[in-house]
Design a protein around this motif. Sequence first.
Motif, PDB file in Angstrom:
ATOM      1  N   ILE A  34       0.850  -1.183   0.000  1.00 24.93           N
ATOM      2  CA  ILE A  34       0.000   0.000   0.000  1.00 24.93           C
ATOM      3  C   ILE A  34       0.892   1.242   0.000  1.00 24.93           C
ATOM      4  N   PHE A  35       0.712   2.079  -0.982  1.00 27.65           N
ATOM      5  CA  PHE A  35       1.458   3.338  -1.081  1.00 27.65           C
ATOM      6  C   PHE A  35       0.438   4.470  -0.907  1.00 27.65           C
ATOM      7  N   TRP A  36       0.153   4.809   0.354  1.00 25.87           N
ATOM      8  CA  TRP A  36      -0.904   5.778   0.619  1.00 25.87           C
ATOM      9  C   TRP A  36      -0.635   7.121  -0.029  1.00 25.87           C
ATOM     10  N   ALA A  37       0.588   7.612   0.052  1.00 22.54           N
ATOM     11  CA  ALA A  37       0.888   8.939  -0.479  1.00 22.54           C
ATOM     12  C   ALA A  37       0.931   8.968  -1.998  1.00 22.54           C
ATOM     13  N   ARG A  38       1.016   7.801  -2.608  1.00 22.76           N
ATOM     14  CA  ARG A  38       1.135   7.721  -4.075  1.00 22.76           C
ATOM     15  C   ARG A  38      -0.159   7.239  -4.727  1.00 22.76           C
ATOM     16  N   GLY A  39      -1.165   6.910  -3.918  1.00 22.59           N
ATOM     17  CA  GLY A  39      -2.447   6.492  -4.469  1.00 22.59           C
ATOM     18  C   GLY A  39      -2.367   5.183  -5.221  1.00 22.59           C
ATOM     19  N   ARG A  40      -1.654   4.203  -4.636  1.00 25.22           N
ATOM     20  CA  ARG A  40      -1.445   2.948  -5.358  1.00 25.22           C
ATOM     21  C   ARG A  40      -1.430   1.769  -4.391  1.00 25.22           C
ATOM     22  N   VAL A  41      -1.984   0.639  -4.856  1.00 22.49           N
ATOM     23  CA  VAL A  41      -1.892  -0.627  -4.132  1.00 22.49           C
ATOM     24  C   VAL A  41      -1.493  -1.694  -5.137  1.00 22.49           C
ATOM     25  N   GLU A  42      -0.425  -2.440  -4.837  1.00 21.64           N
ATOM     26  CA  GLU A  42       0.046  -3.506  -5.712  1.00 21.64           C
ATOM     27  C   GLU A  42      -0.101  -4.848  -5.005  1.00 21.64           C
ATOM     28  N   VAL A  43      -0.663  -5.810  -5.698  1.00 20.20           N
ATOM     29  CA  VAL A  43      -0.893  -7.144  -5.142  1.00 20.20           C
ATOM     30  C   VAL A  43      -0.223  -8.187  -6.023  1.00 20.20           C
ATOM     31  N   THR A  44       0.470  -9.129  -5.391  1.00 22.33           N
ATOM     32  CA  THR A  44       1.103 -10.250  -6.088  1.00 22.33           C
ATOM     33  C   THR A  44       0.743 -11.534  -5.344  1.00 22.33           C
ATOM     34  N   THR A  45       0.322 -12.562  -6.083  1.00 22.04           N
ATOM     35  CA  THR A  45      -0.030 -13.832  -5.445  1.00 22.04           C
ATOM     36  C   THR A  45       0.628 -14.981  -6.195  1.00 22.04           C
ATOM     37  N   HIS A  46       0.477 -16.179  -5.652  1.00 16.41           N
ATOM     38  CA  HIS A  46       1.008 -17.359  -6.329  1.00 16.41           C
ATOM     39  C   HIS A  46       0.327 -17.583  -7.683  1.00 16.41           C
ATOM     40  N   ASP A  47      -0.904 -17.121  -7.806  1.00 14.40           N
ATOM     41  CA  ASP A  47      -1.681 -17.390  -9.019  1.00 14.40           C
ATOM     42  C   ASP A  47      -1.664 -16.251 -10.036  1.00 14.40           C
ATOM     43  N   ARG A  48      -1.331 -15.015  -9.569  1.00 11.90           N
ATOM     44  CA  ARG A  48      -1.401 -13.859 -10.461  1.00 11.90           C
ATOM     45  C   ARG A  48      -0.172 -12.995 -10.282  1.00 11.90           C
ATOM     46  N   PRO A  49       0.364 -12.445 -11.379  1.00 16.54           N
ATOM     47  CA  PRO A  49       1.511 -11.541 -11.260  1.00 16.54           C
ATOM     48  C   PRO A  49       1.078 -10.215 -10.641  1.00 16.54           C
ATOM     49  N   THR A  50       2.059  -9.368 -10.372  1.00 14.52           N
ATOM     50  CA  THR A  50       1.785  -8.085  -9.734  1.00 14.52           C
ATOM     51  C   THR A  50       0.787  -7.266 -10.551  1.00 14.52           C
ATOM     52  N   ARG A  51      -0.207  -6.735  -9.829  1.00 14.99           N
ATOM     53  CA  ARG A  51      -1.176  -5.870 -10.485  1.00 14.99           C
ATOM     54  C   ARG A  51      -1.514  -4.712  -9.549  1.00 14.99           C
ATOM     55  N   ALA A  52      -1.888  -3.600 -10.134  1.00 13.91           N
ATOM     56  CA  ALA A  52      -2.348  -2.452  -9.359  1.00 13.91           C
ATOM     57  C   ALA A  52      -3.856  -2.531  -9.213  1.00 13.91           C
ATOM     58  N   LEU A  53      -4.335  -2.365  -8.018  1.00 10.92           N
ATOM     59  CA  LEU A  53      -5.773  -2.447  -7.767  1.00 10.92           C
ATOM     60  C   LEU A  53      -6.486  -1.170  -8.212  1.00 10.92           C
ATOM     61  N   ASP A  54      -7.704  -1.337  -8.693  1.00  6.20           N
ATOM     62  CA  ASP A  54      -8.581  -0.187  -8.880  1.00  6.20           C
ATOM     63  C   ASP A  54      -9.011   0.299  -7.505  1.00  6.20           C
ATOM     64  N   LEU A  55      -8.988   1.610  -7.325  1.00  8.85           N
ATOM     65  CA  LEU A  55      -9.293   2.166  -6.007  1.00  8.85           C
ATOM     66  C   LEU A  55     -10.741   2.640  -5.935  1.00  8.85           C
ATOM     67  N   PRO A  56     -11.433   2.296  -4.864  1.00  7.62           N
ATOM     68  CA  PRO A  56     -12.801   2.778  -4.675  1.00  7.62           C
ATOM     69  C   PRO A  56     -12.784   4.219  -4.172  1.00  7.62           C
ATOM     70  N   PRO A  57     -13.936   4.858  -4.111  1.00  3.31           N
ATOM     71  CA  PRO A  57     -13.980   6.179  -3.459  1.00  3.31           C
ATOM     72  C   PRO A  57     -13.576   6.053  -1.997  1.00  3.31           C
ATOM     73  N   GLY A  58     -12.883   7.048  -1.508  1.00  4.13           N
ATOM     74  CA  GLY A  58     -12.502   7.043  -0.104  1.00  4.13           C
ATOM     75  C   GLY A  58     -13.534   7.768   0.744  1.00  4.13           C
ATOM     76  N   ARG A  59     -13.243   7.871   2.024  1.00  5.32           N
ATOM     77  CA  ARG A  59     -14.115   8.575   2.953  1.00  5.32           C
ATOM     78  C   ARG A  59     -13.366   9.745   3.562  1.00  5.32           C
ATOM     79  N   ARG A  60     -14.037  10.866   3.738  1.00  7.13           N
ATOM     80  CA  ARG A  60     -13.432  11.996   4.435  1.00  7.13           C
ATOM     81  C   ARG A  60     -13.164  11.602   5.888  1.00  7.13           C
ATOM     82  N   PRO A  61     -12.159  12.219   6.541  1.00  7.37           N
ATOM     83  CA  PRO A  61     -11.732  11.733   7.866  1.00  7.37           C
ATOM     84  C   PRO A  61     -12.829  11.604   8.911  1.00  7.37           C
TER      85      PRO A  61
END
Length: 333
Positions: free
Chosen positions: A257-284
């Motif tokens: 999770i790269f909070w300041a960069r707006g990115r999440v990367e996931v890698t698993t045994h079954d799938r290579p590294t991918r960037a997740l689509d981000l949902p809308p966030g919530r105000r604090p």
Amino acid sequence: MPRIAIIGAAHPHVDYVLDELTRADRAAFELVGVQDSDPAVAEHHAARFGVPAFDRAEDLLAEGVDVAVIAGVYGARGADALAALRAGAHVLADKPLCTSLAELDEIEAVAAEVDRTVNLLLEKRGYPETLAALDVVRAGELGDIVGVTSSGPHKLNRAQWPDWFFDPAQYGGILTDLSVHDLDAALLFAPADEGVIRGAVSAPLDGAEGFARYGSATLTTPNTVVSAEVNWLTPQASDVHGDYRLRLVGTRGTAEIFWARGRVEVTTHDRPTRALDLPPGRRPAEEALDAFADGRTPEVGTRDSLAATRLALLAQTSAEQGGTAIAWSRPAD
């Protein structure tokens, strides 16, 4: 109509709630008044809403308050939270909730006695990156989470902070202040009710007595090892205030999770590294105020708020004792 009071407004995070109250869909709330130990601070925020400014928390709470927002000097927050609870108000607090374990124990006891909730504004829970990663974890894509490593750097911007921020008695320590978010996030991704925590901090720099700028908390639970590093050392030329990151290591995959960069990367045994689509966030403060408007407990309720606060305070205590291991547990629901 829920009546809200600001008890302490010394920290800019008070705007999490005040900005929320300016929204048209927040007309159901009534801001009763603003209190701070610095009259100029109270007057500044009160004038924005045309409400009274108060010198004493007790006087404002006597007006009848449903929700007290605690965002003052760190060292005063424990007493402010207790006064609010005893006045019959729920507490919605910026972190840290308090700066000592004795205060936390009393807050826990009083909240139970008066049947009111204590709720922390842990804004990382509502970030788009957190929500996306949480969906992957809860779907089981990473398997069992066995390791959580986070980094929470910040720019100090020292000239912007008042003297109390550098007073150990008022500040409470770097782990008390900054490790709360990441320890809470670790328990969100890898729930646990017991463990052993240790803390370490650097020596103070630049003659700032008692103000360490680097610290680390390590929490070992029955299933997960958590390491949360925090600091006030982000270089001034950095393009972000803090390059906040968190890495999840599971038995079937990893997530970064790269909070300041707006990115999440996931890698698993079954799938290579991918960037997740981000949902809308919530105000604090969005979810908490939604909850109060609906008559329910916010997502970060008493149990989670006290657990995150206790872990941070125990880490700070450990650091002050040379890194001793301290057992932690929390009551069952």
